[in-house]
Design a protein around this motif. Structure first.
Motif, PDB file in Angstrom:
ATOM      1  N   THR A  99      29.026  37.425  22.611  1.00  0.00           N
ATOM      2  CA  THR A  99      29.154  35.968  22.563  1.00  0.00           C
ATOM      3  C   THR A  99      29.024  35.350  23.953  1.00  0.00           C
ATOM      4  O   THR A  99      29.133  36.040  24.978  1.00  0.00           O
ATOM      5  N   SER A 100      28.838  34.041  23.974  1.00  0.00           N
ATOM      6  CA  SER A 100      28.809  33.314  25.247  1.00  0.00           C
ATOM      7  C   SER A 100      30.101  33.504  26.031  1.00  0.00           C
ATOM      8  O   SER A 100      30.095  33.640  27.254  1.00  0.00           O
ATOM      9  N   LYS A 101      31.228  33.539  25.320  1.00  0.00           N
ATOM     10  CA  LYS A 101      32.531  33.719  25.986  1.00  0.00           C
ATOM     11  C   LYS A 101      32.588  35.074  26.686  1.00  0.00           C
ATOM     12  O   LYS A 101      33.064  35.176  27.831  1.00  0.00           O
ATOM     13  N   VAL A 102      32.092  36.121  26.017  1.00  0.00           N
ATOM     14  CA  VAL A 102      32.099  37.452  26.634  1.00  0.00           C
ATOM     15  C   VAL A 102      31.165  37.477  27.843  1.00  0.00           C
ATOM     16  O   VAL A 102      31.477  38.069  28.877  1.00  0.00           O
ATOM     17  N   VAL A 103      30.012  36.818  27.720  1.00  0.00           N
ATOM     18  CA  VAL A 103      29.076  36.730  28.851  1.00  0.00           C
ATOM     19  C   VAL A 103      29.756  36.037  30.032  1.00  0.00           C
ATOM     20  O   VAL A 103      29.714  36.522  31.173  1.00  0.00           O
ATOM     21  N   GLU A 104      30.389  34.905  29.771  1.00  0.00           N
ATOM     22  CA  GLU A 104      31.046  34.147  30.840  1.00  0.00           C
ATOM     23  C   GLU A 104      32.154  34.961  31.495  1.00  0.00           C
ATOM     24  O   GLU A 104      32.277  34.984  32.729  1.00  0.00           O
ATOM     25  N   ASP A 105      32.969  35.641  30.673  1.00  0.00           N
ATOM     26  CA  ASP A 105      34.069  36.443  31.223  1.00  0.00           C
ATOM     27  C   ASP A 105      33.532  37.608  32.058  1.00  0.00           C
ATOM     28  O   ASP A 105      34.072  37.922  33.130  1.00  0.00           O
ATOM     29  N   THR A 106      32.470  38.239  31.570  1.00  0.00           N
ATOM     30  CA  THR A 106      31.893  39.385  32.282  1.00  0.00           C
ATOM     31  C   THR A 106      31.321  38.957  33.632  1.00  0.00           C
ATOM     32  O   THR A 106      31.555  39.605  34.661  1.00  0.00           O
TER      33      THR A 106
END
Length: 287
Positions: free
Chosen positions: A66-73
């Motif tokens: 997800t976008s959230k996982v991309v942002e966190d990574t």
């Protein structure tokens, strides 16, 4: 080129194996399932111990959900990034989030490209994926040799975010077709219409499609996992598309209906199942 891979799942494993086959140096990092990591290490990859270790690569490939996982990574990678690096997001993310990340990384001298894919795990292993790219012309030129290791159709749609925009449109078409196939064959079951005969007749008509074949042909043999795409991912993608369609003034009752079908599948606890399970008479409340 030295590539750092985050997300060696069903898609990432095949892409990584093809990068190795074409002579690129690869670092991978473990997540939950060690089997793909061990296979890639056996093929010549190096296992990284941390995201800081992954950040030593010249190009970083993200295959996450997800976008959230991309942002966190990327947030965890950010302190270790340096000018001249490239980050590529191969997942299906929200275009607005992609544009924001690209802008922030540009200030660090780090290039960003969205490279969502068409095709599934089989195409990833075969190196025959499609890539819908959003990147500057300069970044696209730099990453094209990498993309060519695992894709046969590569198209640049414009600056960062445009690849994800195109991918959401592609996935909207696919998820809509999945819902139609599931509903059609559910109606056929209720009407005592033979699935095999109906399917074979459809193959000669305009309804013939990759979605129809992936879902129904294995189901005729009792395999309801022919289309290996999680309902939760389908719901996420159609949710992103619905937001995009609203921004573009293109939302409709059809968009809402398709989104509701997949949202309901997740709400009833079926998010981890493949979309072709919508055909399974033994599974309640999937659609």
């Amino acid at each position: 080129m030295h590539v750092g891979l985050i997300g060696a799942g069903m898609m990432g494993h095949g892409m990584a194996a093809n990068l190795l086959k074409h002579g690129h140096q690869l670092s991978v990092i473990a997540h939950r399932n060690r089997a793909p990591i061990e296979d890639l290490v056996a093929k010549g990859a190096r296992e990284a111990k941390s995201l800081q270790d992954i950040a030593q690569a010249g190009a970083i490939l993200l295959c996450v959900t997800t976008s959230k996982v991309v942002e966190d990574t990327i947030g965890q990678l950010r302190p270790h990034l340096r000018a001249g690096q490239i980050i590529m997001d191969a997942g299906t993310s929200a275009p607005a989030a992609t544009r924001k990340l690209a802008h922030e990384l540009q200030a660090l001298g780090v290039a960003y490209a969205d490279i969502p894919l068409t095709g599934g795990p089989e195409q990833a292993e075969q190196g025959t994926l499609g890539v819908l790219c959003g990147a500057s012309p300069e970044t696209f030129a730099r990453i094209s040799p990498l993309l060519g290791c695992f894709a046969t159709t590569i198209r640049r749609f414009g600056p960062p975010g445009s690849g994800h925009t195109a991918k959401l449109m592609s996935n909207y078409l696919v998820t809509g077709m999945v819902a139609l196939v599931a509903e059609t064959f559910g109606a056929a079951r209720a009407a005592a219409i033979d699935w095999k005969d109906l399917y074979e007749a459809m193959l000669n008509g305009s309804g013939n499609s990759g979605v129809l074949r992936k879902m129904v042909e294995p189901a005729l043999k009792g395999d309801f996992d022919g289309y290996r795409f999680a309902l939760a991912n389908a719901a996420k993608d159609i949710g992103y598309y619905a937001e995009l369609a609203g921004e573009l003034g293109c939302g409709s009752k059809l968009t809402d209906c398709v989104a509701e079908i997949f949202a309901r599948a997740v709400e009833t606890g079926h998010g981890g199942r493949n979309v072709s399970q919508m055909l399974n008479p033994a599974t309640d409340n999937v659609s």
